[in-house]
Design an enzyme around this catalytic site. Structure first.
Site, PDB file in Angstrom:
ATOM      1  N   GLU A   1     -59.467 -56.141  44.872  1.00 38.14           N
ATOM      2  CA  GLU A   1     -58.812 -56.580  43.801  1.00 38.14           C
ATOM      3  C   GLU A   1     -57.839 -57.570  44.238  1.00 38.14           C
ATOM      4  O   GLU A   1     -56.218 -57.110  43.756  1.00 38.14           O
ATOM      5  CB  GLU A   1     -58.416 -55.053  42.860  1.00 38.14           C
ATOM      6  CG  GLU A   1     -59.553 -54.619  42.620  1.00 38.14           C
ATOM      7  CD  GLU A   1     -58.874 -52.832  41.230  1.00 38.14           C
ATOM      8  OE1 GLU A   1     -58.608 -53.890  40.841  1.00 38.14           O
ATOM      9  OE2 GLU A   1     -59.379 -52.491  41.376  1.00 38.14           O
ATOM     10  N   GLY A   2     -58.246 -57.978  45.204  1.00 40.01           N
ATOM     11  CA  GLY A   2     -57.157 -58.928  45.609  1.00 40.01           C
ATOM     12  C   GLY A   2     -57.010 -57.759  46.761  1.00 40.01           C
ATOM     13  O   GLY A   2     -55.459 -57.399  46.982  1.00 40.01           O
TER      14      GLY A   2
END
Length: 767
Positions: A463-464
């Site tokens: 997620e990043g």
């Protein structure tokens, strides 16, 4: 650093403010010089369509206050609060408790899958549909309820927590609820709520990891057999639940070279692909392939690939229908950004809370040199770090969930939550491993930290990736979104020759910088005569107020880099550190105000805030020393820290106190370990530690009193000592196995086929 020099600095800032005021007044009467406008057009960042979608998604709330430079804890306390509903609390106390008792962490790791009965229970209890509203069959839980369920399960088994987490944060449910057609909602949402469909979402590809907008997956609008649809090629990886998913969300870039679309547009699009035929895909999706599995560091959750070559997808499969073609990036930014601030922080908090409960307890129970290792300063330092991190993550989670409960969708704060909480969770589990030593590296049913330690890099990466979230997203996106004047100024430049708006917003930015430069000087002087005393919260409120003004002023100075700030990642990362620590600091103060009745919580607050202040100071000095524009670094330092560094890490005495608070039965330990699952099985290691801590503390008191009185323990006292010693002996044992991986290790192949004489004789012969 003398009072005289401070006075000179203050008068200098006042003169700057007066000159700036004259400039502002002149700007209202005549345009700024055209070359200044042209220069701004050159240096200000260009905003692409995908960036605009990210900037337009979600809402701005407390992050705007931080960029203004004047936030207060009182405003947070008055505006935000959060607590579980009775229904959510009951679910935690019953259904989640039952699930956790079903989980055998070690066996799940061996099997690399959840048991069939666990999969069935999760689906039957609607755990994959927690956030889906009740009208569609879901549980209708809040973000806080979702976080607490994931947190509790993760303390028992990470793979199960991820399997519950993903459908509620990264699955298609949120996208369907906010953007789906009524027909899609009525068909899919009940199936997702009841676990009939298992969802996954395909976003990441080989060429688009953190840069998801650069995806190669592409579809072309076409008509086949009278049906409007798309021929799509896609190859996704790292997709959680993909190997068992029955409903696949897919993001791809859509092109319409023949102008067949009657609604929507070209661009990133999100579609739902069922594994079996239904009303939206009457012929199914031939060519859709899910699996094979990846092996994410041996963690047992399902993760794999989603692929398709020249796959026909009917237009009715796009979430929201044809009119939502090309709007996928906006949808993703709005819906998935919120989950990023809930799910991964919940996993990290679980690790940190478990470390507080079990490792803090283990350090009290385990003895070396006839004393609990919790009494050793090397261990105390690590326990203090665990306690500090746990408090900071708890506070951050509660404030973020309270902001969500106020109907906000804070995308910048969600990025801060993901990066800060997962980093602090990693620190906690690393410290935990150091404390438990061999018990942490010996795999088996008795090991309560090893699996979490091994899987920690997953939360850091997904997620990043944290490195890019820190250096590109938090400040880069936050500055453009949350600065009170920058966004309007950039839009004025991009819209053309909008000189009036440009003049107005440039004047506002100059005024904003001047005001916060003055605040920085004034509050910096005020902090010189501020003493902590018994008012720990009040003292740190003043420090954060100063830092907020420092940050706002330095952010305005940072605008001189223009679009170059995008690639100045060292500088952007340090600005992000300041912004993130400001949020963590205000969260710590807000949480303390809501829990200040807990005895000795002020000591944990003191430790947490000392860390925040030192982090902010060091990040600011990193900006001063490395700012690319000559002289501006010293200017920022002169306005904010003319006396040099003023904040030091916490003293050893405070660390000793906090380590004691989390390793003995205290109100602080109870608060920071709330919602940690403890099995009812008396042979479970965490159960044994939880039971042994009060016994061990009492036994040590008895033995100490007996030594002082030079007497032997009475019968009742001896029973307590014996009970503690019996549990202690069980707790310090580690697992050993006759064979591993079902393979005999001591086979005939381990018998040497050579002798010393043969070897030495051969060597002599060769000489």
């Amino acid at each position: 650093g003398s009072p005289a020099s401070s006075s000179i600095m203050q008068r200098s800032m006042q003169r700057v403010a007066m000159r700036s005021a004259r400039v502002l007044a002149q700007s209202q009467r005549r345009p700024f010089i055209t070359p200044a406008y042209n220069l701004a057009k050159k240096i200000m960042p260009k905003i692409s369509d995908t960036e605009a979608a990210a900037l337009n998604s979600g809402t701005i709330c407390f992050d705007r206050d931080l960029f203004k430079g004047n936030p207060t804890t009182a405003e947070l306390v008055n505006k935000y609060s959060v607590k579980l509903t009775p229904e959510e609390q009951s679910f935690l106390d019953n259904e989640v408790e039952v699930l956790c008792e079903m989980l055998d962490n070690y066996q799940i790791d061996l099997d690399q899958n959840l048991p069939p009965e666990v999969w069935q229970y999760i689906r039957e209890q609607k755990m994959m549909g927690m956030v889906i509203p009740k009208k569609f069959g879901g549980l209708g839980f809040s973000g806080h309820g979702h976080a607490k369920v994931v947190e509790k399960i993760a303390g028992r088994n990470g793979a199960c927590a991820v399997s519950v987490m993903v459908p509620n944060s990264l699955g298609p449910g949120e996208l369907l609820y906010h953007h789906g057609t009524p027909e899609q909602q009525e068909y899919y949402l009940p199936r997702l709520s009841h676990g009939i469909d298992i969802p996954c979402f395909g976003l990441t590809g080989a060429a688009s990891g953190s840069d998801a907008a650069a995806m190669r997956d592409e579809g072309v609008v076409c008509v086949e057999n009278g049906v409007l649809g798309m021929r799509v090629n896609f190859s996704k990886r790292y997709i959680t639940l993909a190997p068992v998913a029955t409903l696949i969300g897919l993001a791809f870039r859509l092109r319409d070279p023949n102008g067949l679309l009657t609604e929507g547009k070209e661009g990133i699009t999100v579609a739902l692909l069922p594994k079996e035929s239904n009303q939206f895909a009457p012929n199914g999706i031939p060519g859709l392939e899910t699996g094979p599995r990846h092996n994410p560091l041996g963690a047992a959750f399902m993760n794999g690939t989603v692929k398709g070559n020249d796959v026909f997808i009917p237009m009715s499969c796009i979430i929201g229908g044809e009119k939502k073609a090309g709007f996928g990036w906006n949808m993703l930014m709005e819906c998935l950004g919120e989950g990023r601030g809930i799910s991964l922080p919940a996993l990290s908090l679980s690790n940190s809370k478990l470390s507080t409960l079990a490792v803090g307890g283990y350090a009290r129970v385990r003895k070396q040199f006839k004393v609990p290792i919790a009494s050793m300063e090397g261990v105390q330092e690590k326990l203090a770090n665990i306690g500090r991190n746990t408090y900071q993550i708890v506070a951050a989670q509660h404030l973020f969930d309270a902001i969500l409960a106020d109907k906000e969708k804070p995308t910048v704060l969600s990025a801060i939550m993901k990066q800060q909480c997962t980093e602090k969770g990693r620190q906690s589990i690393n410290e935990a491993m150091d404390v438990v030593g061999g018990a942490g590296i010996s795999k088996g049913p008795a090991n309560f930290v090893g699996s979490a330690y091994i899987a920690t890099p997953i939360a850091i990466t997904v997620e990043g990736a944290n490195a890019l979230t820190r250096s590109l997203i938090i400040f880069g996106q936050g500055l453009t979104r949350a600065h009170p004047h920058l966004r309007t100024l950039i839009e004025a430049i991009q819209h053309g020759d909008d000189m009036p708006t440009f003049n107005k917003e440039l004047a506002n930015i100059i005024k904003h910088a001047t005001v916060n430069a003055g605040r920085s000087v004034g509050r910096g002087l005020s902090c010189q005569v501020s003493f902590k005393g018994n008012d720990v919260a009040g003292y740190y409120e003043k420090q954060l107020s100063r830092f907020a003004a420092n940050f706002a002023f330095c952010s305005d100075v940072g605008l001189t880099l223009g679009g170059g700030l995008k690639t100045a990642e060292y500088i952007s990362g340090r600005y992000a550190d300041v912004l993130s620590n400001l949020y963590m600091g205000y969260a710590a103060l807000w949480y303390y105000q809501n829990n200040k009745n807990v005895k000795d919580l002020d000591k944990v607050l003191d430790l947490a805030m000392a860390d925040v202040c030192h982090n902010i100071q060091e990040a600011l000095f990193g900006i001063y020393q490395n700012f690319p524009v000559p002289l501006l670094g010293p200017v920022m330092k002169a306005a904010t820290f003319p006396r040099g560094r003023e904040y030091q890490p916490a003293q050893d005495k405070l660390k000793r106190q906090v380590s004691e608070l989390i390793s003995t039965p205290t109100e602080v330990r109870a608060l920071l370990t709330e919602n940690v699952f403890v099995s009812k099985d008396p042979k479970d290691r965490v159960n044994q530690i939880a039971r042994c801590v009060p016994l061990a503390v009492e036994a040590d008191k008895i033995m100490s009193a007996c030594r002082k009185a030079k007497r032997t323990p009475m019968a009742e006292e001896q029973a307590t000592i014996d009970a503690a010693e019996e549990l202690r002996e069980q707790i310090i044992q580690v697992d050993a196995f006759d064979v591993l991986a079902e393979k005999e290790h001591n086979t005939s192949s381990m018998q040497p086929t050579w002798t010393v004489q043969r070897v030495e004789g051969g060597e002599k012969a060769s000489q």
